[in-house]
Scaffold this motif. Structure first.
Motif, short mmCIF file in Angstrom:
data_model
loop_
_atom_site.label_atom_id
_atom_site.label_comp_id
_atom_site.label_asym_id
_atom_site.label_seq_id
_atom_site.Cartn_x
_atom_site.Cartn_y
_atom_site.Cartn_z
N VAL A 1 9.11 -32.93 -30.14
CA VAL A 1 8.02 -31.86 -30.31
C VAL A 1 7.65 -31.66 -31.89
O VAL A 1 8.15 -31.22 -32.52
CB VAL A 1 8.76 -30.31 -29.67
N PRO A 2 6.53 -32.08 -31.89
CA PRO A 2 5.98 -32.16 -33.30
C PRO A 2 5.63 -30.87 -34.25
O PRO A 2 5.72 -29.74 -33.46
CB PRO A 2 4.62 -33.04 -33.32
N GLU A 3 5.59 -31.06 -35.55
CA GLU A 3 5.16 -29.87 -36.14
C GLU A 3 3.98 -29.33 -35.96
O GLU A 3 2.99 -30.05 -35.52
CB GLU A 3 5.29 -30.43 -37.67
N ASN A 4 3.68 -27.92 -35.83
CA ASN A 4 2.53 -27.46 -35.55
C ASN A 4 2.15 -27.67 -34.09
O ASN A 4 1.06 -27.55 -33.67
CB ASN A 4 1.50 -27.72 -36.30
N ARG A 5 3.28 -27.87 -33.07
CA ARG A 5 3.20 -28.14 -31.62
C ARG A 5 2.12 -29.34 -31.29
O ARG A 5 2.42 -29.94 -30.17
CB ARG A 5 2.79 -26.70 -31.08
N THR B 1 -5.37 -27.70 -19.77
CA THR B 1 -4.61 -26.62 -19.42
C THR B 1 -3.24 -26.97 -19.63
O THR B 1 -2.80 -28.04 -19.84
CB THR B 1 -4.87 -26.41 -17.78
N VAL B 2 -2.08 -25.69 -19.35
CA VAL B 2 -0.88 -25.88 -19.39
C VAL B 2 -0.37 -27.04 -18.61
O VAL B 2 0.34 -27.88 -18.93
CB VAL B 2 -0.05 -24.61 -19.16
N GLU B 3 -0.86 -27.07 -17.39
CA GLU B 3 -0.44 -28.01 -16.45
C GLU B 3 -0.77 -29.42 -16.91
O GLU B 3 -0.10 -30.26 -16.51
CB GLU B 3 -0.77 -27.76 -15.15
N GLU B 4 -2.14 -29.62 -17.44
CA GLU B 4 -2.72 -30.76 -17.70
C GLU B 4 -1.85 -31.30 -19.06
O GLU B 4 -1.59 -32.48 -18.89
CB GLU B 4 -3.95 -30.64 -17.95
N MET C 1 6.42 -22.73 -26.25
CA MET C 1 7.01 -23.04 -24.92
C MET C 1 6.52 -24.27 -24.13
O MET C 1 7.13 -25.06 -23.69
CB MET C 1 6.75 -21.91 -23.90
N CYS C 2 5.19 -24.19 -24.31
CA CYS C 2 4.43 -25.31 -23.54
C CYS C 2 4.71 -26.47 -24.12
O CYS C 2 4.81 -27.66 -23.52
CB CYS C 2 2.81 -25.09 -23.54
N ALA C 3 4.65 -26.45 -25.52
CA ALA C 3 5.03 -27.89 -26.50
C ALA C 3 6.57 -28.39 -25.85
O ALA C 3 6.46 -29.75 -25.66
CB ALA C 3 4.96 -27.72 -27.75
N LEU D 1 16.42 -34.16 -27.65
CA LEU D 1 15.04 -33.61 -28.16
C LEU D 1 15.17 -33.18 -29.25
O LEU D 1 15.89 -32.51 -30.36
CB LEU D 1 15.19 -32.03 -27.25
N LEU D 2 13.77 -33.68 -30.08
CA LEU D 2 13.78 -33.63 -31.56
C LEU D 2 12.67 -32.58 -31.73
O LEU D 2 11.66 -32.18 -31.30
CB LEU D 2 13.27 -34.64 -32.08
N LEU D 3 13.32 -31.26 -32.58
CA LEU D 3 12.17 -29.94 -32.57
C LEU D 3 11.94 -29.95 -34.13
O LEU D 3 12.86 -29.96 -35.03
CB LEU D 3 12.88 -28.90 -32.05
N ASP D 4 10.58 -29.72 -34.41
CA ASP D 4 10.21 -29.91 -35.77
C ASP D 4 9.66 -28.32 -35.85
O ASP D 4 8.63 -28.03 -35.69
CB ASP D 4 9.12 -30.76 -36.22
N GLU D 5 10.53 -27.58 -36.66
CA GLU D 5 10.03 -26.29 -37.13
C GLU D 5 9.59 -25.10 -35.84
O GLU D 5 8.36 -24.85 -35.95
CB GLU D 5 9.10 -26.09 -38.21
N PRO D 6 10.14 -25.13 -34.80
CA PRO D 6 9.80 -24.57 -33.68
C PRO D 6 9.34 -23.22 -33.80
O PRO D 6 8.61 -22.43 -32.96
CB PRO D 6 10.76 -24.73 -32.68
N SER D 7 10.15 -22.58 -35.06
CA SER D 7 9.84 -21.21 -35.01
C SER D 7 8.69 -20.78 -36.17
O SER D 7 8.63 -19.57 -36.31
CB SER D 7 11.17 -20.37 -35.59
#
Ligand code: ATP
Ligand code: MG
Lengths: 252, 284
Positions: free
Chosen positions: A98-102, A109-112, A159-161, A173-179
């Motif tokens: 999940v990249p930085e800045n999402r 759309t969300v689903e797409e 959440m979507c990212a 799962l790699l998360l880059d600054e999710p907050s």
């Protein structure tokens, strides 16, 4: 709920998906950003990477997901050397980033967005089932499934990212600054989510500036400073370390 | 309303449908690959020769010649990407424009060598139809319907398939695509094939209305580029709508004056729009 993240299609490889970096050097052109990073994440572990701006945290994640090639050192996942694997094959091996800045696709759309996350042939076959599991995990995404991703709030976009990354049924799962950039109450929701994800057994490597909060959800953490590992240890040890407290935890 | 003016407007809409296809193809390739195919009209021209050759020289049934034209021009699009565009992906945009511009002259030259500069006609026409007070060319109406059908198929492909969704995504953010398991190079290749197939379809619809010669691209190429810029380069819906606008302007301009006059009006309108709305008529 307990099966929400158990979306793995392939059986785990015997080595179980340990992520191992040793002596990684990397950078951008002539500019070197990482100097001999060694790091290890065991299956089922949650590991944090913290450090000041420009320390190389994002670069480290980009090396792991193949967007940048290391100039020296080795990178292995589940015993497999990733040096020559093209980056677009990594999701199928179980690495989701999940990249930085999402970096959502705001005009889809969300689903797409979830659909793009399931692009690998192996993931397409499981699209409906994994999408429904993402919706179980984030009921709000189900309500918003036909909304353009760019029109959602920052927390919803995060959440979507994360949902998009889960579509390839990752082992890590790699998360880059999710907050980053979220209101305090939403930050808390994101960390609750990370806690839930890891309780499901998914391995997590999370980069954060929010050191106090991240140390509460991870087992271990690395402190990165100017491209080097300045400290590493169990979260409780790091949280108690006076130098870390002074630099990252406001000195209390 | 004056039935002749009404007829001009209807013809403009029919013409717009045919302009819409190359505009969609050019915008698709530009949106995905970020390179303008300056030789797009010449791909259409080669497609027109392919239909003419298969139908009049080899005696193939017309539907079969049409059916062959699409994959032939799609293949041409793929070759253009592999041989010219891909090696220049990291080059400055001016080099890319010059290279695809070079292909324009190459294709014109090659067709001149093979077929000389004679005007070639398919010699097929459908009878005009009388609708109320006006006459509508059956050929143009059929071409229009086929163009709309082609646009609808393209829309469904972009909207509902994995590759189509990835094409819409990559137009916004190339760098993260590998994280989704998408190989951008493969998407570029697919977009080039689809862009070529759209040129092939446009060739089928034009070859029944225009004589083919090596420079026939000049009669619709410039207007296609204007349509794309007016609609906003890379904006497929904008280009689609601008095609109809341009079709009507050209047709109604021709109704009040000569064909040359109609192109002056169209260019004038184009220049005004790029000053008033530099990012396209439909940019938000
Ligand atoms: N695309 C790039 N080109 C050149 N240098 C870059 C690029 N991206 C990052 N850098 C440099 O590499 C170093 C590490 O950057 P990186 O983004 O990995 O830091 P970070 O720890 O993620 O910082 P932050 O907390 O601000 O996100 C910085 O000095 C940065 O300026
Ligand atoms: Mg960063």
């Amino acid at each position: 709920m307990s099966a929400a993240l158990d979306t793995r299609a392939a059986p785990q490889s015997p080595s179980g998906g340990t992520l191992e970096l040793s002596g990684i050097h990397a950078g951008y052109g002539d500019f070197q950003a990482l100097f001999g990073i060694s790091l290890r994440v065991e299956p089922g572990e949650a590991v944090g990477v913290v450090g000041p701006n420009g320390a190389g945290k994002t670069t480290l994640l980009r090396v792991i997901s193949g967007l940048i090639r290391p100039t020296a050192g080795t990178l292995r996942f589940g015993g497999q050397d990733l040096a020559r694997t093209p980056p677009h094959q990594l999701p199928a091996l179980g690495i989701a980033h999940v990249p930085e800045n999402r970096r959502l696709f705001p005009h889809l759309t969300v689903e797409e967005n979830l659909k793009v996350g399931a692009f690998s042939p192996a993931a397409r076959a499981h699209f409906a089932e994994r999408r429904d599991r993402v919706y179980d995990l984030f009921p709000k995404m189900k309500q918003r499934r036909h909304q353009l991703a760019g029109t959602m709030s920052g927390g919803e976009q995060q959440m979507c990212a994360i949902g998009r990354a889960l579509m390839c049924a990752p082992r890590i799962l790699l998360l880059d600054e999710p907050s980053a950039g979220l209101a305090p109450i939403v930050v808390k929701q994101v960390f609750d989510l990370v806690r839930r994800i890891r309780e499901e057994g998914l391995t997590v490597l999370i980069v954060e500036q929010n050191v106090a909060q991240v140390l509460r959800v991870v087992d271990r953490a690395y402190v990165l400073e100017t491209g080097r590992v300045a400290a590493e240890g169990r979260s409780s040890e790091l949280a108690a370390d006076p130098a870390i407290r002074r630099s990252y935890l406001g000195g209390h | 309303m004056d039935p002749f003016l009404l007829e001009a407007i209807v013809n403009g809409i029919l013409l717009g449908g045919v302009f819409a296809l190359p505009a969609l193809g050019l915008n698709l390739v530009f949106g995905v690959v970020d390179v303008v195919w300056l030789c797009y009209a010449e791909l259409v021209m080669v497609g027109m020769y392919a239909v003419w050759f298969l139908y009049t020289q080899l005696g193939w049934p017309l539907p079969l010649a049409f059916g062959a034209c699409l994959p032939v021009v799609a293949l041409l699009g793929v070759l253009l990407h592999l041989l010219v565009v891909r090696p220049l992906l990291a080059a400055p945009p001016i080099n890319q424009v010059l290279a695809t511009g070079g292909v324009l002259f190459l294709l014109q030259g090659a067709m001149t060598l093979i077929f000389r500069t004679d005007f070639r006609s398919l010699g097929v026409d459908m009878p005009p139809m009388e609708v109320g007070e006006i006459f509508v060319s059956g050929t143009k109406l059929a071409a229009f319907c086929a163009a709309l059908l082609g646009a609808a198929v393209l829309w469904a492909f972009l909207k509902f398939t994995y590759v189509g969704t990835a094409i819409r995504a990559i137009a916004r953010d190339r760098e993260v695509m590998p994280l989704m398991g998408v190989d951008p190079q493969r998407i570029y290749l697919i977009a080039s094939a689809v862009g070529g197939a759209l040129a092939g379809l446009a060739a089928c619809l034009l070859v029944v209305q225009l004589d083919v010669h090596p420079f026939v691209g000049l009669s619709f190429g410039p207007i296609t580029f204007m349509i794309c810029v007016m609609g906003g380069l890379g904006n497929m819906l904008g280009g689609f709508l601008a095609a109809f606008l341009m079709g009507i302007i050209v047709s109604v301009g021709g109704f009040w004056g000569t064909t040359e006059f109609s192109y002056v009006v169209a260019f004038g309108f184009f220049i005004v729009t790029i000053f008033a709305r530099p990012r396209g008529l439909f940019a938000r």
